[in-house]
Motif scaffolding. Structure first.
Motif, PDB file in Angstrom:
ATOM      1  N   GLN A  45       0.829  -1.211   0.000  1.00  0.00           N
ATOM      2  CA  GLN A  45       0.000   0.000   0.000  1.00  0.00           C
ATOM      3  C   GLN A  45       0.859   1.254   0.000  1.00  0.00           C
ATOM      4  O   GLN A  45       0.569   2.224  -0.723  1.00  0.00           O
ATOM      5  CB  GLN A  45      -0.899   0.017   1.236  1.00  0.00           C
ATOM      6  N   GLU A 275      -7.357   1.170  -3.712  1.00  0.00           N
ATOM      7  CA  GLU A 275      -8.424   0.423  -3.050  1.00  0.00           C
ATOM      8  C   GLU A 275      -8.251  -1.074  -3.260  1.00  0.00           C
ATOM      9  O   GLU A 275      -8.493  -1.874  -2.357  1.00  0.00           O
ATOM     10  CB  GLU A 275      -9.786   0.880  -3.578  1.00  0.00           C
ATOM     11  N   THR A 277      -5.412  -2.642  -3.760  1.00  0.00           N
ATOM     12  CA  THR A 277      -4.286  -3.061  -2.932  1.00  0.00           C
ATOM     13  C   THR A 277      -4.703  -3.190  -1.474  1.00  0.00           C
ATOM     14  O   THR A 277      -4.299  -4.125  -0.774  1.00  0.00           O
ATOM     15  CB  THR A 277      -3.137  -2.041  -3.048  1.00  0.00           C
ATOM     16  N   LYS A 278      -5.532  -2.248  -1.006  1.00  0.00           N
ATOM     17  CA  LYS A 278      -6.008  -2.299   0.375  1.00  0.00           C
ATOM     18  C   LYS A 278      -6.847  -3.546   0.605  1.00  0.00           C
ATOM     19  O   LYS A 278      -6.711  -4.224   1.639  1.00  0.00           O
ATOM     20  CB  LYS A 278      -6.830  -1.044   0.678  1.00  0.00           C
ATOM     21  N   SER A 281      -4.631  -6.517   0.869  1.00  0.00           N
ATOM     22  CA  SER A 281      -3.945  -6.547   2.162  1.00  0.00           C
ATOM     23  C   SER A 281      -4.861  -7.112   3.248  1.00  0.00           C
ATOM     24  O   SER A 281      -4.433  -7.930   4.075  1.00  0.00           O
ATOM     25  CB  SER A 281      -3.491  -5.136   2.543  1.00  0.00           C
TER      26      SER A 281
END
Length: 406
Positions: A45, A275, A277-278, A281
């Motif tokens: 991120q 978003e 990538t979030k 995660s």
């Protein structure tokens, strides 16, 4: 009293060291995995946010139109439909802060015995404002350089390093396509873009120089694309609509005709990437947290075995006056100690694993305090939750039946 119970719990754990260690192992792996995955996710991120920040803010890119030839449709940029005056007109809109036309190309650069092939882009001084790209050394070219089509250049950090090494390039003369260009400055480092391209591997020259002296063009004033910065994020939609109306009017398109240009909201694309990538995660952390549940089940199983083994001991304690809550608290403390000690070891394993991944693989990791605190709290709750049933079972034993147990 609590202190005595903790001593008793420690003695019980020490009496079966191997079993206690194997019980902790599930919690160690669970916490370590959560911290490792969270660190990798946070690092990814941070890398994406860094790339987004390097692009600039509130950005659009206006691309030239497409074309159809012999039934084959060529993508954006296939037709030279954008001109310098389009950029000037866009810049006059109230919702637009700056607009910079760009004519890109590639060329071989030479300085003494060194040479480097890179992208050379013709643009205007507004480009450095749009991209929020200041010079680290020297300066950028001016509007007068654009009007005069001066042979000057501004180098990206990568180009400067490959051509000049540790030597300052400002004021030196390089050759681009065998023509001399004076280096005015070196741009600050931008790093990689979202698609992995090195943004510093580039050279900027005045757009008129690129059009007339470097790349040439059969159509005067034609540009490949226009970089645009809106006044603020809140007017992005309005800015896009205004640009579309303006360009259609400038290009004299009929109401039913398709746009001969493409407007892309780079900020929206970048935010979508962030978003995504979030979400990835969070998914990694969720998958890793499953191992915490496995560790909790392991604690419950071992505590049930412990209750069975110590049934006679429990009966004696109840017979001499121990209350149900004392027995319940005793076994809860044992489960909690196993969980907390396993969690502490898991934190060390997770942090060490994160640094190991960063050292041996090209992966960015960021260890956050929140991931450690959340892992610790979750592990504690898991220990209490899965230790409660065995503790309650121990507390509810009938003293006579417990004393008879062999």
């Amino acid at each position: 009293m609590i202190f005595m119970m903790l001593q008793e719990a420690w003695s019980a754990m020490s009496a079966n060291r191997l079993r206690t260690f194997l019980t902790m192992l599930g919690m160690v792996i669970g916490v370590g995995a959560v911290i490792l995955m969270s660190s990798i996710g946070a690092g990814t991120q941070a890398k994406v946010k860094e790339s987004i920040a390097s692009m600039g803010s509130n950005l659009f890119i206006v691309l030239a139109g497409s074309m159809t030839s012999g039934g084959v449709r060529i993508g954006s940029g296939g037709v030279q439909t954008l001109k310098m005056n389009d950029a000037s007109a866009i810049e006059e809109l109230s919702s637009i802060k700056a607009a910079a036309p760009v004519v890109p190309g590639t060329a071989q650069l030479v300085y003494q015995s060194a040479n480097w092939n890179t992208q050379v882009s013709g643009t205007t001084p507004a480009f450095f404002e749009v991209r929020d790209w200041p010079s680290e050394e020297g300066s950028v070219f001016s509007d007068s350089d654009v009007r005069s089509a001066t042979r000057v250049a501004v180098l990206g950090k990568t180009v400067a390093t490959n051509l000049f090494g540790d030597e300052s390039p400002v004021g030196k003369t390089i050759r681009i396509k065998n023509s001399p260009y004076i280096v005015l400055g070196v741009l600050a480092s931008k790093g990689q873009s979202l698609d992995g391209r090195d943004q510093d591997d580039t050279v900027m020259v005045p757009i008129t120089t690129a059009q007339t002296k470097l790349f040439g063009s059969q159509f005067k004033g034609v540009v490949r694309f226009i970089m645009v910065e809106a006044v603020s994020e809140s007017v992005m939609d309005k800015a896009e609509e205004e640009m579309q109306v303006l360009l259609r009017d400038n290009h004299k398109l009929r109401p039913n005709a398709e746009d001969d240009f493409t407007i892309r909201n780079l900020t929206a694309l970048a935010n979508t990437a962030a978003e995504t990538t979030k979400a990835m995660s969070l998914m990694l952390a969720a998958i890793a947290s499953i191992s915490l549940l496995v560790g909790g089940i392991g604690i419950m199983n071992i505590m049930l075995v412990s209750v069975t083994e110590r049934t006679r001991e429990i009966g004696i304690r109840i017979a001499i006056g121990a209350k149900q809550r004392n027995i319940l608290l005793q076994f809860l403390l044992e489960a909690l100690m196993i969980s907390i000690i396993g969690c502490l070891i898991g934190v060390c394993v997770g942090i060490g694993g994160a640094y190991g991944v960063s050292a041996f693989f090209p992966i960015s990791v960021v260890i956050t305090q929140s991931s450690i605190v959340i892992s610790f709290l979750v592990a504690t709750c898991v220990g209490v939750f899965f230790g409660f049933y065995p503790a309650r079972k121990a507390a509810n034993l009938e003293p006579i039946e417990a004393l008879r147990y062999q």
